[in-house]
Design an enzyme around this catalytic site. Structure first.
Site, PDB file in Angstrom:
ATOM      1  N   LYS A   1       0.919  -1.146   0.198  1.00  0.00           N
ATOM      2  CA  LYS A   1      -0.001   0.033  -0.112  1.00  0.00           C
ATOM      3  C   LYS A   1       0.779   1.292  -0.268  1.00  0.00           C
ATOM      4  O   LYS A   1       2.159   1.282   0.544  1.00  0.00           O
ATOM      5  CB  LYS A   1      -1.066   0.001   1.428  1.00  0.00           C
ATOM      6  CG  LYS A   1      -2.068  -0.952   1.203  1.00  0.00           C
ATOM      7  CD  LYS A   1      -2.790  -0.861   2.685  1.00  0.00           C
ATOM      8  CE  LYS A   1      -3.911  -1.842   2.385  1.00  0.00           C
ATOM      9  NZ  LYS A   1      -5.074  -1.480   1.485  1.00  0.00           N
TER      10      LYS A   1
ATOM     11  N   ARG B   1     -10.373 -11.421   1.909  1.00  0.00           N
ATOM     12  CA  ARG B   1     -11.277 -12.401   1.306  1.00  0.00           C
ATOM     13  C   ARG B   1     -10.579 -13.995   1.110  1.00  0.00           C
ATOM     14  O   ARG B   1     -11.168 -14.885   1.354  1.00  0.00           O
ATOM     15  CB  ARG B   1     -11.779 -12.120  -0.310  1.00  0.00           C
ATOM     16  CG  ARG B   1     -10.535 -11.864  -1.249  1.00  0.00           C
ATOM     17  CD  ARG B   1     -11.132 -11.157  -2.361  1.00  0.00           C
ATOM     18  NE  ARG B   1     -10.988  -9.804  -1.976  1.00  0.00           N
ATOM     19  CZ  ARG B   1     -11.200  -8.795  -2.941  1.00  0.00           C
ATOM     20  NH1 ARG B   1     -11.679  -9.143  -4.191  1.00  0.00           N
ATOM     21  NH2 ARG B   1     -11.220  -7.511  -2.784  1.00  0.00           N
TER      22      ARG B   1
HETATM   23  N1  BES Z   1      -8.275  -3.523   4.180  1.00  0.00           N
HETATM   24  C1  BES Z   1      -8.509  -3.154   2.967  1.00  0.00           C
HETATM   25  C2  BES Z   1      -9.583  -2.630   2.557  1.00  0.00           C
HETATM   26  C3  BES Z   1      -9.770  -1.049   3.057  1.00  0.00           C
HETATM   27  C4  BES Z   1      -9.015  -0.102   2.377  1.00  0.00           C
HETATM   28  C5  BES Z   1     -10.635  -0.731   4.132  1.00  0.00           C
HETATM   29  C6  BES Z   1      -9.250   1.180   2.829  1.00  0.00           C
HETATM   30  C7  BES Z   1     -10.739   0.615   4.599  1.00  0.00           C
HETATM   31  C8  BES Z   1      -9.839   1.732   3.876  1.00  0.00           C
HETATM   32  C9  BES Z   1      -8.370  -4.491   1.895  1.00  0.00           C
HETATM   33  O1  BES Z   1      -7.649  -5.499   2.493  1.00  0.00           O
HETATM   34  C10 BES Z   1      -7.749  -4.169   0.998  1.00  0.00           C
HETATM   35  O2  BES Z   1      -6.799  -3.545   0.520  1.00  0.00           O
HETATM   36  N2  BES Z   1      -8.627  -3.895  -0.231  1.00  0.00           N
HETATM   37  C11 BES Z   1      -8.504  -3.548  -1.588  1.00  0.00           C
HETATM   38  C12 BES Z   1      -8.970  -4.579  -2.671  1.00  0.00           C
HETATM   39  C13 BES Z   1      -8.290  -4.418  -3.927  1.00  0.00           C
HETATM   40  C14 BES Z   1      -6.858  -4.776  -4.241  1.00  0.00           C
HETATM   41  C15 BES Z   1      -9.047  -5.359  -4.842  1.00  0.00           C
HETATM   42  C16 BES Z   1      -8.944  -2.223  -1.878  1.00  0.00           C
HETATM   43  O3  BES Z   1     -10.153  -2.192  -1.617  1.00  0.00           O
HETATM   44  O4  BES Z   1      -8.308  -1.391  -2.369  1.00  0.00           O
HETATM   45 MN    MN Z   2      -5.515  -5.271   1.812  1.00  0.00          MN
END
Ligand code: BES
Ligand code: MN
Ligand code: ZN
Length: 497
Positions: free
Chosen positions: A279, A353
Protein backbone atom coordinates in the site's frame (compact mmCIF):
# COMPACT_ATOMS: atom_id res chain seq x y z
CA UNK A 1 -21.27 5.58 35.15
CA UNK A 2 -24.33 3.96 36.67
CA UNK A 3 -27.79 3.99 35.16
CA UNK A 4 -31.23 3.51 36.64
CA UNK A 5 -34.87 4.05 35.72
CA UNK A 6 -37.55 5.87 37.68
CA UNK A 7 -41.01 7.28 37.22
CA UNK A 8 -42.32 10.43 38.85
CA UNK A 9 -39.93 13.26 38.03
CA UNK A 10 -41.21 16.51 39.53
CA UNK A 11 -40.09 19.86 40.89
CA UNK A 12 -39.37 17.98 44.15
CA UNK A 13 -36.85 15.60 42.56
CA UNK A 14 -33.50 16.00 44.29
CA UNK A 15 -30.64 15.68 41.85
CA UNK A 16 -27.64 17.53 40.44
CA UNK A 17 -29.43 18.21 37.19
CA UNK A 18 -32.74 17.55 35.51
CA UNK A 19 -32.60 17.29 31.71
CA UNK A 20 -35.71 18.18 29.73
CA UNK A 21 -36.36 18.81 26.06
CA UNK A 22 -37.43 21.88 24.11
CA UNK A 23 -38.74 21.57 20.56
CA UNK A 24 -38.04 24.12 17.85
CA UNK A 25 -39.87 27.46 18.06
CA UNK A 26 -39.45 27.25 21.83
CA UNK A 27 -42.10 24.61 22.33
CA UNK A 28 -41.72 22.99 25.74
CA UNK A 29 -41.87 19.22 26.07
CA UNK A 30 -44.26 17.68 28.62
CA UNK A 31 -41.59 17.41 31.28
CA UNK A 32 -40.35 20.93 30.58
CA UNK A 33 -43.92 22.25 30.87
CA UNK A 34 -44.19 20.64 34.27
CA UNK A 35 -41.05 22.40 35.49
CA UNK A 36 -42.19 25.63 33.90
CA UNK A 37 -45.45 25.54 35.85
CA UNK A 38 -43.70 24.80 39.12
CA UNK A 39 -41.28 27.67 38.56
CA UNK A 40 -44.14 30.02 37.65
CA UNK A 41 -43.22 30.43 34.03
CA UNK A 42 -39.47 30.76 34.48
CA UNK A 43 -38.57 28.50 31.56
CA UNK A 44 -41.01 30.24 29.23
CA UNK A 45 -39.48 33.57 30.24
CA UNK A 46 -35.94 32.40 29.45
CA UNK A 47 -37.03 31.08 26.09
CA UNK A 48 -38.82 34.31 25.32
CA UNK A 49 -35.58 36.21 25.90
CA UNK A 50 -34.15 34.17 23.03
CA UNK A 51 -31.53 32.18 24.93
CA UNK A 52 -32.75 28.88 23.56
CA UNK A 53 -34.53 28.23 20.27
CA UNK A 54 -34.90 24.48 20.62
CA UNK A 55 -32.49 23.79 17.76
CA UNK A 56 -31.50 20.12 17.62
CA UNK A 57 -28.38 19.43 19.68
CA UNK A 58 -28.30 22.84 21.40
CA UNK A 59 -28.25 22.99 25.19
CA UNK A 60 -28.79 25.62 27.87
CA UNK A 61 -27.79 25.12 31.46
CA UNK A 62 -29.84 26.88 34.14
CA UNK A 63 -28.98 27.15 37.82
CA UNK A 64 -31.13 27.42 40.91
CA UNK A 65 -34.58 27.67 39.36
CA UNK A 66 -37.29 29.05 41.65
CA UNK A 67 -39.33 26.32 43.38
CA UNK A 68 -37.26 23.52 41.87
CA UNK A 69 -35.26 21.21 44.13
CA UNK A 70 -32.78 20.08 41.49
CA UNK A 71 -29.56 22.11 41.57
CA UNK A 72 -29.63 22.61 37.82
CA UNK A 73 -31.93 22.23 34.86
CA UNK A 74 -30.47 21.45 31.45
CA UNK A 75 -32.59 22.30 28.43
CA UNK A 76 -31.84 20.22 25.34
CA UNK A 77 -32.98 21.31 21.90
CA UNK A 78 -34.97 18.61 20.08
CA UNK A 79 -35.57 20.37 16.74
CA UNK A 80 -39.00 20.54 15.07
CA UNK A 81 -41.52 18.24 16.78
CA UNK A 82 -42.79 16.93 13.45
CA UNK A 83 -39.27 15.92 12.39
CA UNK A 84 -38.40 14.23 15.67
CA UNK A 85 -37.14 10.70 15.00
CA UNK A 86 -34.64 8.06 16.08
CA UNK A 87 -31.59 10.10 15.16
CA UNK A 88 -32.84 13.30 16.82
CA UNK A 89 -33.48 11.36 20.00
CA UNK A 90 -29.99 9.83 20.06
CA UNK A 91 -28.39 13.19 19.28
CA UNK A 92 -30.36 14.85 22.09
CA UNK A 93 -29.12 12.27 24.60
CA UNK A 94 -25.53 12.63 23.39
CA UNK A 95 -25.74 16.45 23.57
CA UNK A 96 -27.16 16.21 27.09
CA UNK A 97 -24.34 13.94 28.29
CA UNK A 98 -21.71 16.18 26.73
CA UNK A 99 -23.20 19.24 28.43
CA UNK A 100 -23.61 17.43 31.76
CA UNK A 101 -19.93 16.53 31.71
CA UNK A 102 -18.98 20.19 31.70
CA UNK A 103 -20.92 20.73 34.95
CA UNK A 104 -20.08 19.64 38.47
CA UNK A 105 -23.24 17.56 38.75
CA UNK A 106 -22.52 14.08 40.09
CA UNK A 107 -25.94 12.73 39.26
CA UNK A 108 -28.60 13.64 36.74
CA UNK A 109 -32.16 12.80 35.88
CA UNK A 110 -32.72 12.65 32.14
CA UNK A 111 -36.33 13.09 31.28
CA UNK A 112 -36.69 12.73 27.53
CA UNK A 113 -39.67 10.41 27.08
CA UNK A 114 -40.33 12.28 23.82
CA UNK A 115 -38.50 9.29 22.40
CA UNK A 116 -41.86 7.53 22.20
CA UNK A 117 -42.71 10.10 19.52
CA UNK A 118 -40.33 8.11 17.34
CA UNK A 119 -42.84 5.22 17.53
CA UNK A 120 -40.38 3.11 19.47
CA UNK A 121 -41.17 1.68 22.88
CA UNK A 122 -39.63 2.81 26.14
CA UNK A 123 -37.28 -0.21 26.18
CA UNK A 124 -35.78 0.96 22.89
CA UNK A 125 -35.45 4.49 24.25
CA UNK A 126 -33.51 3.39 27.30
CA UNK A 127 -31.25 1.05 25.29
CA UNK A 128 -30.41 3.84 22.86
CA UNK A 129 -29.85 6.35 25.65
CA UNK A 130 -27.42 4.05 27.47
CA UNK A 131 -25.48 3.22 24.31
CA UNK A 132 -25.32 6.90 23.29
CA UNK A 133 -24.23 7.95 26.80
CA UNK A 134 -21.43 5.39 26.89
CA UNK A 135 -20.29 6.25 23.37
CA UNK A 136 -20.04 9.92 24.34
CA UNK A 137 -17.88 9.28 27.38
CA UNK A 138 -15.63 6.60 25.85
CA UNK A 139 -11.89 7.39 26.10
CA UNK A 140 -8.94 5.34 24.91
CA UNK A 141 -5.93 6.16 27.05
CA UNK A 142 -4.28 2.84 27.78
CA UNK A 143 -1.31 3.65 25.52
CA UNK A 144 -0.56 7.06 27.09
CA UNK A 145 2.29 7.08 29.59
CA UNK A 146 0.23 9.25 31.93
CA UNK A 147 -3.41 8.40 31.32
CA UNK A 148 -5.51 11.55 31.84
CA UNK A 149 -8.46 9.65 33.21
CA UNK A 150 -9.99 12.93 34.22
CA UNK A 151 -12.59 11.51 36.55
CA UNK A 152 -15.89 12.68 35.16
CA UNK A 153 -17.96 14.26 37.89
CA UNK A 154 -21.11 12.60 36.57
CA UNK A 155 -21.58 9.22 38.24
CA UNK A 156 -25.25 8.36 38.18
CA UNK A 157 -27.87 8.85 35.51
CA UNK A 158 -31.54 8.21 36.10
CA UNK A 159 -33.76 7.92 33.06
CA UNK A 160 -37.20 9.28 33.78
CA UNK A 161 -40.12 7.26 32.48
CA UNK A 162 -43.72 8.42 32.35
CA UNK A 163 -45.35 5.76 34.46
CA UNK A 164 -44.31 2.75 36.49
CA UNK A 165 -46.28 0.26 34.34
CA UNK A 166 -43.53 0.37 31.72
CA UNK A 167 -40.87 -0.43 34.32
CA UNK A 168 -40.29 -4.01 33.08
CA UNK A 169 -39.84 -2.92 29.49
CA UNK A 170 -37.51 -0.13 30.56
CA UNK A 171 -35.48 -2.52 32.73
CA UNK A 172 -34.94 -4.88 29.80
CA UNK A 173 -33.95 -1.88 27.70
CA UNK A 174 -31.42 -0.88 30.33
CA UNK A 175 -29.94 -4.37 30.47
CA UNK A 176 -29.63 -4.54 26.68
CA UNK A 177 -28.18 -1.04 26.50
CA UNK A 178 -25.47 -1.84 29.01
CA UNK A 179 -24.59 -5.10 27.28
CA UNK A 180 -24.35 -3.42 23.87
CA UNK A 181 -22.31 -0.57 25.34
CA UNK A 182 -19.85 -3.01 26.91
CA UNK A 183 -19.55 -4.93 23.64
CA UNK A 184 -18.97 -1.69 21.72
CA UNK A 185 -16.27 -0.62 24.22
CA UNK A 186 -14.43 -3.91 23.84
CA UNK A 187 -14.56 -3.65 20.05
CA UNK A 188 -13.36 -0.04 20.14
CA UNK A 189 -10.48 -0.83 22.50
CA UNK A 190 -9.29 -3.68 20.31
CA UNK A 191 -9.57 -1.56 17.17
CA UNK A 192 -7.68 1.34 18.72
CA UNK A 193 -4.77 -0.78 19.96
CA UNK A 194 -1.73 -0.50 17.68
CA UNK A 195 -0.65 -3.37 15.45
CA UNK A 196 2.40 -4.13 17.57
CA UNK A 197 0.17 -4.81 20.58
CA UNK A 198 -2.97 -6.18 18.96
CA UNK A 199 -1.41 -9.14 17.16
CA UNK A 200 -3.20 -12.39 16.25
CA UNK A 201 -1.80 -13.79 19.50
CA UNK A 202 -3.28 -10.88 21.44
CA UNK A 203 -6.71 -11.41 19.84
CA UNK A 204 -6.51 -15.07 20.87
CA UNK A 205 -5.67 -14.04 24.44
CA UNK A 206 -8.57 -11.61 24.60
CA UNK A 207 -10.84 -14.36 23.27
CA UNK A 208 -9.46 -16.69 25.95
CA UNK A 209 -10.24 -14.21 28.74
CA UNK A 210 -13.71 -13.62 27.35
CA UNK A 211 -14.42 -17.33 27.02
CA UNK A 212 -13.19 -17.98 30.54
CA UNK A 213 -15.23 -15.17 32.07
CA UNK A 214 -18.49 -16.19 30.41
CA UNK A 215 -17.86 -19.95 30.33
CA UNK A 216 -17.71 -20.23 26.57
CA UNK A 217 -15.75 -22.85 24.66
CA UNK A 218 -12.54 -21.62 23.04
CA UNK A 219 -10.51 -23.30 20.32
CA UNK A 220 -7.42 -21.71 18.79
CA UNK A 221 -5.99 -23.39 15.70
CA UNK A 222 -2.29 -22.88 15.02
CA UNK A 223 -0.44 -22.86 11.71
CA UNK A 224 0.19 -26.63 11.68
CA UNK A 225 -3.51 -27.35 12.21
CA UNK A 226 -4.42 -24.96 9.41
CA UNK A 227 -2.00 -26.82 7.18
CA UNK A 228 -3.71 -30.12 8.02
CA UNK A 229 -7.09 -28.61 7.20
CA UNK A 230 -5.78 -27.37 3.86
CA UNK A 231 -6.35 -23.68 4.54
CA UNK A 232 -4.04 -22.62 1.72
CA UNK A 233 -5.61 -19.19 1.27
CA UNK A 234 -5.41 -18.14 4.92
CA UNK A 235 -1.84 -19.46 5.14
CA UNK A 236 -0.81 -17.60 1.99
CA UNK A 237 -1.62 -14.29 3.70
CA UNK A 238 0.24 -15.25 6.89
CA UNK A 239 3.40 -16.40 5.02
CA UNK A 240 5.25 -13.10 5.06
CA UNK A 241 4.65 -12.37 8.73
CA UNK A 242 6.71 -13.41 11.74
CA UNK A 243 3.57 -13.20 13.91
CA UNK A 244 1.94 -16.65 14.03
CA UNK A 245 -1.58 -16.70 12.54
CA UNK A 246 -4.49 -17.94 14.66
CA UNK A 247 -7.93 -19.26 13.84
CA UNK A 248 -9.95 -18.35 16.91
CA UNK A 249 -13.26 -20.08 17.58
CA UNK A 250 -15.52 -19.09 20.47
CA UNK A 251 -18.73 -21.04 21.09
CA UNK A 252 -21.54 -19.48 23.10
CA UNK A 253 -24.31 -21.90 24.01
CA UNK A 254 -27.30 -20.08 25.45
CA UNK A 255 -29.97 -21.87 23.44
CA UNK A 256 -31.27 -25.46 23.32
CA UNK A 257 -28.50 -28.00 22.69
CA UNK A 258 -30.10 -29.16 19.45
CA UNK A 259 -30.45 -25.68 18.01
CA UNK A 260 -28.08 -24.83 15.16
CA UNK A 261 -25.85 -21.85 15.88
CA UNK A 262 -25.56 -18.52 14.14
CA UNK A 263 -21.96 -18.18 12.95
CA UNK A 264 -20.22 -14.81 13.03
CA UNK A 265 -17.02 -14.71 11.01
CA UNK A 266 -14.81 -11.66 11.54
CA UNK A 267 -11.83 -10.51 9.47
CA UNK A 268 -8.86 -10.25 11.80
CA UNK A 269 -6.00 -8.74 9.80
CA UNK A 270 -4.13 -7.10 12.67
CA UNK A 271 -2.11 -5.03 10.20
CA UNK A 272 -2.56 -4.79 6.45
CA UNK A 273 0.49 -3.46 4.62
CA UNK A 274 -0.89 -4.86 1.38
CA UNK A 275 1.89 -7.47 1.28
CA UNK A 276 4.04 -7.50 -1.88
CA UNK A 277 1.28 -5.39 -3.51
CA UNK A 278 2.36 -2.81 -0.94
CA UNK A 279 0.00 0.00 0.00
CA UNK A 280 1.09 3.64 -0.35
CA UNK A 281 2.50 5.20 2.83
CA UNK A 282 -0.13 7.86 3.45
CA UNK A 283 -2.53 6.83 6.23
CA UNK A 284 -1.17 3.32 6.25
CA UNK A 285 -1.33 3.47 10.06
CA UNK A 286 -5.11 3.11 9.72
CA UNK A 287 -4.62 -0.44 8.55
CA UNK A 288 -4.28 -1.40 12.21
CA UNK A 289 -8.11 -1.18 12.10
CA UNK A 290 -8.23 -4.07 9.63
CA UNK A 291 -9.22 -6.39 12.47
CA UNK A 292 -12.40 -4.49 13.34
CA UNK A 293 -14.56 -7.31 11.96
CA UNK A 294 -12.89 -9.66 14.45
CA UNK A 295 -13.30 -7.07 17.21
CA UNK A 296 -17.02 -6.79 16.45
CA UNK A 297 -17.41 -10.56 16.78
CA UNK A 298 -15.75 -10.53 20.22
CA UNK A 299 -17.76 -7.45 21.25
CA UNK A 300 -21.01 -9.07 20.18
CA UNK A 301 -20.16 -12.30 22.02
CA UNK A 302 -19.50 -10.26 25.15
CA UNK A 303 -22.84 -8.47 24.80
CA UNK A 304 -24.93 -11.61 24.30
CA UNK A 305 -23.11 -13.52 27.04
CA UNK A 306 -23.71 -10.66 29.45
CA UNK A 307 -27.43 -10.76 28.62
CA UNK A 308 -27.45 -14.56 28.80
CA UNK A 309 -29.25 -14.54 25.47
CA UNK A 310 -31.04 -17.80 24.66
CA UNK A 311 -29.33 -18.60 21.41
CA UNK A 312 -26.30 -20.51 20.17
CA UNK A 313 -23.59 -18.50 18.47
CA UNK A 314 -20.16 -19.46 17.19
CA UNK A 315 -17.61 -16.74 16.55
CA UNK A 316 -14.89 -17.61 14.02
CA UNK A 317 -11.92 -15.28 13.62
CA UNK A 318 -9.12 -15.82 11.12
CA UNK A 319 -6.32 -13.62 12.47
CA UNK A 320 -3.06 -12.74 10.75
CA UNK A 321 -0.85 -9.88 9.62
CA UNK A 322 -0.42 -9.11 5.93
CA UNK A 323 3.28 -8.32 5.43
CA UNK A 324 5.79 -8.14 2.58
CA UNK A 325 8.82 -10.40 3.01
CA UNK A 326 11.24 -12.59 1.08
CA UNK A 327 8.94 -15.54 1.55
CA UNK A 328 5.68 -13.61 1.15
CA UNK A 329 3.03 -14.58 -1.39
CA UNK A 330 3.63 -12.93 -4.79
CA UNK A 331 1.15 -11.65 -7.37
CA UNK A 332 0.38 -14.54 -9.68
CA UNK A 333 0.84 -17.20 -7.01
CA UNK A 334 -1.88 -19.84 -7.01
CA UNK A 335 -3.14 -21.45 -3.81
CA UNK A 336 -5.66 -24.15 -2.97
CA UNK A 337 -8.36 -23.11 -0.52
CA UNK A 338 -9.84 -25.41 2.13
CA UNK A 339 -12.86 -25.84 -0.18
CA UNK A 340 -10.58 -27.35 -2.84
CA UNK A 341 -11.08 -24.42 -5.23
CA UNK A 342 -7.87 -22.82 -6.52
CA UNK A 343 -7.27 -19.05 -6.50
CA UNK A 344 -4.85 -16.94 -8.48
CA UNK A 345 -3.68 -14.17 -6.14
CA UNK A 346 -3.37 -11.26 -8.57
CA UNK A 347 -3.12 -8.74 -5.75
CA UNK A 348 -1.82 -9.61 -2.30
CA UNK A 349 -3.67 -6.59 -0.90
CA UNK A 350 -6.99 -8.36 -1.49
CA UNK A 351 -6.15 -10.53 1.52
CA UNK A 352 -9.35 -10.22 3.54
CA UNK A 353 -11.29 -12.49 1.20
CA UNK A 354 -8.42 -14.99 1.27
CA UNK A 355 -8.57 -15.47 5.01
CA UNK A 356 -12.37 -15.28 5.13
CA UNK A 357 -12.94 -17.94 2.48
CA UNK A 358 -11.18 -20.61 4.53
CA UNK A 359 -12.93 -19.48 7.73
CA UNK A 360 -16.28 -19.68 5.90
CA UNK A 361 -15.53 -23.22 4.73
CA UNK A 362 -14.58 -24.07 8.30
CA UNK A 363 -17.98 -22.72 9.45
CA UNK A 364 -19.74 -25.50 7.49
CA UNK A 365 -18.97 -28.02 10.24
CA UNK A 366 -21.31 -26.17 12.62
CA UNK A 367 -24.27 -26.60 10.22
CA UNK A 368 -25.15 -22.99 11.04
CA UNK A 369 -28.72 -21.62 10.77
CA UNK A 370 -27.10 -18.50 9.28
CA UNK A 371 -23.61 -17.10 8.78
CA UNK A 372 -22.72 -13.43 8.89
CA UNK A 373 -19.21 -12.34 8.04
CA UNK A 374 -17.98 -8.91 9.03
CA UNK A 375 -14.98 -7.36 7.31
CA UNK A 376 -13.18 -4.12 6.57
CA UNK A 377 -13.01 -5.57 3.10
CA UNK A 378 -12.81 -2.93 0.38
CA UNK A 379 -11.89 0.70 -0.19
CA UNK A 380 -14.53 0.53 -2.94
CA UNK A 381 -17.25 0.15 -0.30
CA UNK A 382 -16.07 3.41 1.29
CA UNK A 383 -16.34 5.11 -2.09
CA UNK A 384 -19.83 3.68 -2.66
CA UNK A 385 -21.39 4.30 0.75
CA UNK A 386 -19.04 6.57 2.72
CA UNK A 387 -19.06 6.35 6.48
CA UNK A 388 -22.80 6.25 7.12
CA UNK A 389 -23.95 2.74 6.34
CA UNK A 390 -22.19 -0.62 6.04
CA UNK A 391 -22.43 -2.57 2.78
CA UNK A 392 -24.69 -5.62 3.02
CA UNK A 393 -24.65 -8.60 0.66
CA UNK A 394 -26.56 -11.85 1.10
CA UNK A 395 -27.48 -15.07 -0.68
CA UNK A 396 -30.87 -15.09 1.07
CA UNK A 397 -33.34 -12.20 0.88
CA UNK A 398 -35.08 -12.95 4.16
CA UNK A 399 -31.75 -12.89 5.97
CA UNK A 400 -30.82 -9.61 4.27
CA UNK A 401 -34.10 -8.05 5.40
CA UNK A 402 -33.51 -9.27 8.93
CA UNK A 403 -30.02 -7.72 9.02
CA UNK A 404 -31.28 -4.43 7.55
CA UNK A 405 -34.02 -4.29 10.18
CA UNK A 406 -31.55 -4.88 13.00
CA UNK A 407 -29.50 -2.01 11.58
CA UNK A 408 -32.50 0.33 11.56
CA UNK A 409 -33.57 -0.50 15.10
CA UNK A 410 -30.07 -0.19 16.53
CA UNK A 411 -29.20 2.91 14.52
CA UNK A 412 -26.21 1.02 13.11
CA UNK A 413 -27.44 0.85 9.56
CA UNK A 414 -26.52 -1.14 6.48
CA UNK A 415 -27.52 -0.94 2.81
CA UNK A 416 -28.27 -3.90 0.57
CA UNK A 417 -26.00 -4.14 -2.50
CA UNK A 418 -26.32 -6.62 -5.40
CA UNK A 419 -24.63 -9.99 -5.90
CA UNK A 420 -25.80 -10.80 -9.41
CA UNK A 421 -24.13 -13.64 -11.34
CA UNK A 422 -22.96 -11.25 -14.07
CA UNK A 423 -20.38 -9.77 -11.72
CA UNK A 424 -18.76 -13.18 -11.24
CA UNK A 425 -17.21 -12.91 -14.71
CA UNK A 426 -14.85 -10.25 -13.39
CA UNK A 427 -13.12 -12.87 -11.24
CA UNK A 428 -12.13 -15.00 -14.26
CA UNK A 429 -8.59 -16.38 -14.23
CA UNK A 430 -6.59 -17.96 -17.08
CA UNK A 431 -4.66 -20.15 -14.69
CA UNK A 432 -6.70 -21.02 -11.58
CA UNK A 433 -10.41 -21.59 -10.87
CA UNK A 434 -10.76 -17.82 -10.34
CA UNK A 435 -8.79 -14.75 -9.26
CA UNK A 436 -8.91 -12.88 -5.97
CA UNK A 437 -9.65 -9.51 -7.60
CA UNK A 438 -12.21 -8.33 -10.13
CA UNK A 439 -10.80 -4.99 -11.31
CA UNK A 440 -11.91 -1.48 -10.41
CA UNK A 441 -15.62 -1.54 -11.32
CA UNK A 442 -17.88 -2.53 -8.43
CA UNK A 443 -14.97 -3.52 -6.18
CA UNK A 444 -17.15 -4.11 -3.12
CA UNK A 445 -19.49 -6.32 -5.17
CA UNK A 446 -16.77 -8.49 -6.71
CA UNK A 447 -15.19 -8.99 -3.27
CA UNK A 448 -18.58 -10.25 -2.04
CA UNK A 449 -18.91 -12.38 -5.20
CA UNK A 450 -15.61 -14.03 -4.33
CA UNK A 451 -16.94 -14.89 -0.84
CA UNK A 452 -20.23 -16.14 -2.32
CA UNK A 453 -18.28 -18.97 -3.94
CA UNK A 454 -17.58 -20.33 -0.45
CA UNK A 455 -21.03 -19.94 1.09
CA UNK A 456 -23.24 -22.15 -1.04
CA UNK A 457 -24.01 -24.53 1.83
CA UNK A 458 -25.72 -22.06 4.18
CA UNK A 459 -27.69 -18.84 4.42
CA UNK A 460 -25.10 -16.10 4.41
CA UNK A 461 -24.81 -12.36 4.79
CA UNK A 462 -21.68 -10.26 4.41
CA UNK A 463 -21.14 -6.85 5.99
CA UNK A 464 -18.42 -4.68 4.45
CA UNK A 465 -17.57 -2.29 7.28
CA UNK A 466 -14.56 -0.59 5.65
CA UNK A 467 -16.32 2.80 5.91
CA UNK A 468 -18.08 2.39 9.25
CA UNK A 469 -15.65 0.60 11.58
CA UNK A 470 -13.46 3.62 12.25
CA UNK A 471 -13.17 7.37 11.81
CA UNK A 472 -10.22 9.22 10.27
CA UNK A 473 -8.93 12.73 10.89
CA UNK A 474 -9.07 14.55 14.19
CA UNK A 475 -11.51 12.04 15.65
CA UNK A 476 -9.48 9.08 14.45
CA UNK A 477 -10.56 5.94 16.22
CA UNK A 478 -12.63 2.81 16.18
CA UNK A 479 -16.45 3.15 16.30
CA UNK A 480 -17.38 -0.29 17.62
CA UNK A 481 -19.72 -0.83 14.68
CA UNK A 482 -21.43 -3.14 13.86
CA UNK A 483 -21.72 -4.52 17.41
CA UNK A 484 -25.13 -2.79 17.91
CA UNK A 485 -26.49 -4.23 14.64
CA UNK A 486 -25.22 -7.75 15.32
CA UNK A 487 -26.43 -7.79 18.91
CA UNK A 488 -29.86 -6.53 17.87
CA UNK A 489 -29.99 -9.21 15.18
CA UNK A 490 -29.28 -11.90 17.77
CA UNK A 491 -31.72 -10.47 20.35
CA UNK A 492 -34.45 -10.72 17.72
CA UNK A 493 -33.44 -14.23 16.62
CA UNK A 494 -33.35 -15.40 20.24
CA UNK A 495 -36.86 -14.12 20.89
CA UNK A 496 -38.18 -16.12 17.91
CA UNK A 497 -36.83 -19.55 18.77
N1 BES B 1 -8.27 -3.62 4.31
C1 BES B 1 -8.38 -3.24 2.96
C2 BES B 1 -9.69 -2.50 2.67
C3 BES B 1 -9.73 -1.05 3.10
C4 BES B 1 -9.09 -0.08 2.36
C5 BES B 1 -10.48 -0.69 4.17
C6 BES B 1 -9.18 1.24 2.75
C7 BES B 1 -10.58 0.63 4.54
C8 BES B 1 -9.93 1.60 3.84
C9 BES B 1 -8.37 -4.47 2.05
O1 BES B 1 -7.60 -5.52 2.49
C10 BES B 1 -7.81 -4.02 0.74
O2 BES B 1 -6.67 -3.66 0.71
N2 BES B 1 -8.62 -4.05 -0.31
C11 BES B 1 -8.21 -3.65 -1.60
C12 BES B 1 -8.75 -4.62 -2.60
C13 BES B 1 -8.21 -4.44 -3.98
C14 BES B 1 -6.74 -4.77 -4.04
C15 BES B 1 -9.00 -5.32 -4.92
C16 BES B 1 -8.77 -2.26 -1.85
O3 BES B 1 -9.90 -1.99 -1.43
O4 BES B 1 -8.05 -1.44 -2.40
MN1 MN C 1 -5.57 -5.33 1.85
ZN1 ZN D 1 -7.30 -5.66 4.50
Amino acid sequence: MEFSIKAGMSEHTQTGCIVVGVFASRKLSTAATQLDRASKGYLALILKRGDMEGKAGSTLLLQALPNIKSERVLLVGLGPAEEFGDRQYRDAVAAAIRALNTTGATDAWINLPECTLTKRDIGWCITQAVVASRATTYRFEQMKSKPKKTQLALRRITFGIDDATTQRLAATGLEQGLAIAHGVSLARDLGNLPGNVCTPTHLAEVARDLAKHYRMKLTVLERTQMEKLGMGALLSVARGSVEPPKLIIVEYRGGPAAEKPVALVGKGVTFDTGGISLKPGAEMDEMKFDMCGAASVLGTLKAIAEMKLRINVVGIIPATENMPAGNATKPGDIVTTMSGQTVEILNTDAEGRLILCDALTYAERYKPQAVIDIATLTGACVIALGHVVSGLFANDDALATEVLKAGEVSGDRAWHLPLHEEYQEQLRSNFADFANIGGRPAGAVTAACYLARFTKKFKWAHLDIAGTAWKSGKEKGSTGRPVPLLTQFLIKRASKS
